[in-house]
Design an enzyme around this catalytic site. Structure first.
Site, PDB file in Angstrom:
ATOM      1  N   MET A  30      40.472  32.242  48.072  1.00 13.69           N
ATOM      2  CA  MET A  30      41.667  32.103  48.915  1.00 13.69           C
ATOM      3  C   MET A  30      41.776  30.673  49.443  1.00 13.69           C
ATOM      4  SD  MET A  30      42.179  35.750  50.789  1.00 13.69           S
ATOM      5  CE  MET A  30      41.102  35.425  52.165  1.00 13.69           C
ATOM      6  N   GLY A  31      41.035  29.749  48.839  1.00 15.71           N
ATOM      7  CA  GLY A  31      41.175  28.338  49.207  1.00 15.71           C
ATOM      8  C   GLY A  31      40.433  27.970  50.478  1.00 15.71           C
ATOM      9  N   ALA A  32      40.812  26.799  51.055  1.00 12.72           N
ATOM     10  CA  ALA A  32      40.093  26.212  52.199  1.00 12.72           C
ATOM     11  C   ALA A  32      38.618  26.079  51.828  1.00 12.72           C
ATOM     12  CB  ALA A  32      40.286  27.031  53.471  1.00 12.72           C
ATOM     13  N   HIS A  37      32.220  28.082  48.219  1.00 12.74           N
ATOM     14  CA  HIS A  37      33.121  28.122  47.055  1.00 12.74           C
ATOM     15  C   HIS A  37      32.618  27.203  45.946  1.00 12.74           C
ATOM     16  CE1 HIS A  37      36.115  29.043  50.405  1.00 12.74           C
ATOM     17  NE2 HIS A  37      36.305  30.060  49.585  1.00 12.74           N
ATOM     18  N   GLN A  61      45.533  42.040  51.403  1.00 13.61           N
ATOM     19  CA  GLN A  61      44.226  42.381  51.965  1.00 13.61           C
ATOM     20  C   GLN A  61      44.114  42.066  53.457  1.00 13.61           C
ATOM     21  OE1 GLN A  61      42.226  39.674  49.103  1.00 13.61           O
ATOM     22  NE2 GLN A  61      40.853  39.146  50.790  1.00 13.61           N
ATOM     23  N   GLN A 149      27.751  36.607  47.635  1.00 16.48           N
ATOM     24  CA  GLN A 149      27.038  37.682  48.327  1.00 16.48           C
ATOM     25  C   GLN A 149      27.379  37.702  49.822  1.00 16.48           C
ATOM     26  OE1 GLN A 149      25.408  40.108  47.030  1.00 16.48           O
ATOM     27  NE2 GLN A 149      24.436  40.969  48.862  1.00 16.48           N
ATOM     28  N   SER A 187      35.678  29.986  55.425  1.00 13.40           N
ATOM     29  CA  SER A 187      36.930  29.267  55.706  1.00 13.40           C
ATOM     30  C   SER A 187      37.354  29.488  57.146  1.00 13.40           C
ATOM     31  CB  SER A 187      38.034  29.748  54.767  1.00 13.40           C
ATOM     32  OG  SER A 187      37.637  29.574  53.422  1.00 13.40           O
ATOM     33  N   ARG A 188      36.935  30.619  57.727  1.00 10.74           N
ATOM     34  CA  ARG A 188      37.335  30.953  59.095  1.00 10.74           C
ATOM     35  C   ARG A 188      36.517  30.198  60.145  1.00 10.74           C
ATOM     36  NH1 ARG A 188      38.386  36.172  56.468  1.00 10.74           N
ATOM     37  NH2 ARG A 188      40.590  36.627  56.761  1.00 10.74           N
TER      38      ARG A 188
HETATM   39  P1  AMP Z   1      37.299  33.476  49.984  1.00 13.45           P
HETATM   40  O1  AMP Z   1      38.060  32.240  49.647  1.00 13.45           O
HETATM   41  O2  AMP Z   1      36.808  33.502  51.388  1.00 13.45           O
HETATM   42  O3  AMP Z   1      38.003  34.742  49.552  1.00 13.45           O
HETATM   43  O4  AMP Z   1      35.972  33.408  49.119  1.00 13.45           O
HETATM   44  C1  AMP Z   1      36.033  33.243  47.724  1.00 13.45           C
HETATM   45  C2  AMP Z   1      34.681  33.563  47.168  1.00 13.45           C
HETATM   46  O5  AMP Z   1      33.713  32.690  47.735  1.00 13.45           O
HETATM   47  C3  AMP Z   1      34.232  34.993  47.478  1.00 13.45           C
HETATM   48  O6  AMP Z   1      33.587  35.540  46.341  1.00 13.45           O
HETATM   49  C4  AMP Z   1      33.265  34.785  48.603  1.00 13.45           C
HETATM   50  O7  AMP Z   1      32.268  35.785  48.686  1.00 13.45           O
HETATM   51  C5  AMP Z   1      32.649  33.456  48.248  1.00 13.45           C
HETATM   52  N1  AMP Z   1      32.073  32.842  49.432  1.00 13.45           N
HETATM   53  C6  AMP Z   1      32.667  32.664  50.635  1.00 13.45           C
HETATM   54  N2  AMP Z   1      31.799  32.117  51.508  1.00 13.45           N
HETATM   55  C7  AMP Z   1      30.629  31.963  50.852  1.00 13.45           C
HETATM   56  C8  AMP Z   1      29.347  31.461  51.214  1.00 13.45           C
HETATM   57  N3  AMP Z   1      29.085  31.006  52.428  1.00 13.45           N
HETATM   58  N4  AMP Z   1      28.374  31.456  50.271  1.00 13.45           N
HETATM   59  C9  AMP Z   1      28.621  31.929  49.028  1.00 13.45           C
HETATM   60  N5  AMP Z   1      29.814  32.408  48.623  1.00 13.45           N
HETATM   61  C10 AMP Z   1      30.804  32.428  49.516  1.00 13.45           C
END
Ligand code: AMP
Length: 288
Positions: A30-32, A37, A61, A149, A187-188
């Site tokens: 979802m970027g950021a 990532h 979601q 994870q 990202s949050r």
């Molecule tokens: P998101 O952009 O938050 O939807 O995350 C995209 C992907 O990155 C998802 O598979 C997350 O589980 C993974 N992700 C987010 N934060 C972390 C992190 N700190 N370590 C490893 N993977 C992450």
């Protein structure tokens, strides 16, 4: 790296690569972007000929009272970072490309979505995740897709989706990437003011405390979660959930025997944060 906005164009690019015998890795996001990532992108780059990173803040979601409208967005920065990791395609569609008028399908994965984030955020959350992931798999047709994870329940939901619908994609789960002080990257985290940022380290410290107690031979779930809960309470954090569950079925675990997932969610300042550790009973330490 190409930035692609339409399904037709991404299909054409992937189709051409596949006809040339290339393997395709997909990193849904979802970027950021942060280092979490980037670790998924690096893993995808290492193991595939064509790397597609999707950037889509999936509206389905998010709940009505969640942070969809203020979710951090900076496509130019994200594109530069994905490019630097060697991504070939950044697929960044508009919402109407993914959810055209008349979109009517729901994918509900029963059981494992009833607990933890499914219970906290509501059924819509994982229904939305399942739908968008199924669509991305249908659009990109990757050989392998990479997930973190950090979102342990999401990994289980995606694995169940793939098994139940016989999708021809391998799921790779990558380890949680953390800040130097242990806070799981998210990202949050940008929502945290300095005081909340300091308190937020309590999540990882709480999970560590439970493992430290398990290392002494303690196996009782109540005792282990109480040790973690005490660290959260010290930081003034009341968790939405703090639960020890089976790593595959997410059923409650009453006694730690082998390994189990200790998962936490909490509002800290303006951010809803999640984190988890795989706890191991003392006799299993060293197996990892
Ligand atoms: P998101 O952009 O938050 O939807 O995350 C995209 C992907 O990155 C998802 O598979 C997350 O589980 C993974 N992700 C987010 N934060 C972390 C992190 N700190 N370590 C490893 N993977 C992450």
């Amino acid at each position: 790296m190409r930035i692609i906005r339409t399904i037709a164009e991404v299909r054409a690019a992937v189709g051409e690569a596949k006809r040339g015998g290339k393997t395709v890795g997909l990193v849904p996001t979802m970027g950021a972007f942060h280092a979490g990532h980037l670790s998924l992108m690096r893993e995808a780059r290492k193991n595939n000929d064509l790397v597609v990173v999707s950037l889509f803040v999936n509206p389905t979601q998010f709940g009505p009272n969640e942070d969809l409208s203020r979710y951090p967005r900076d496509e130019a920065r994200d594109a530069a970072m994905a490019d630097e990791q060697g991504a070939d395609i950044l697929f960044a569609p508009e919402p109407a490309e993914i959810y055209p008028d008349g979109f009517a399908t729901t994918i509900h994965i029963a059981g494992i979505t009833d607990v933890l984030d499914g219970a906290s955020r509501g059924a819509h959350h994982f229904d939305g995740v399942a739908a968008v992931v199924a669509k991305l798999f249908g659009i990109v047709a990757p050989d392998v897709a990479y997930f973190g994870q950090k979102d342990a329940q999401q990994v289980l939901v995606v694995r169940r989706l793939v098994r139940d619908l016989n999708l021809d994609v391998r799921i790779e789960a990558c380890p949680i990437v953390r800040e130097a002080d242990g806070l799981a990257m998210s990202s949050r985290n940008v929502y945290l003011d300095p005081e909340a940022r300091r308190r937020a380290t309590a999540l990882n410290r709480a999970l560590d405390a439970a493992q430290a107690l398990a290392d002494t031979g303690e196996r009782d779930t109540g005792a282990l979660t109480a040790a973690a809960g005490a660290i959260l309470a010290d930081a003034g954090i009341t968790p939405e959930y703090l639960e020890l569950r089976d790593t595959e079925t997410l059923r409650p675990v009453v006694r730690l025997d082998g390994e189990a997932l200790l998962a936490v969610a909490a509002n800290v300042g303006a951010a809803r944060l999640i984190d988890n550790h795989i706890l191991r009973s003392a006799d299993r330490r060293g197996d990892a």
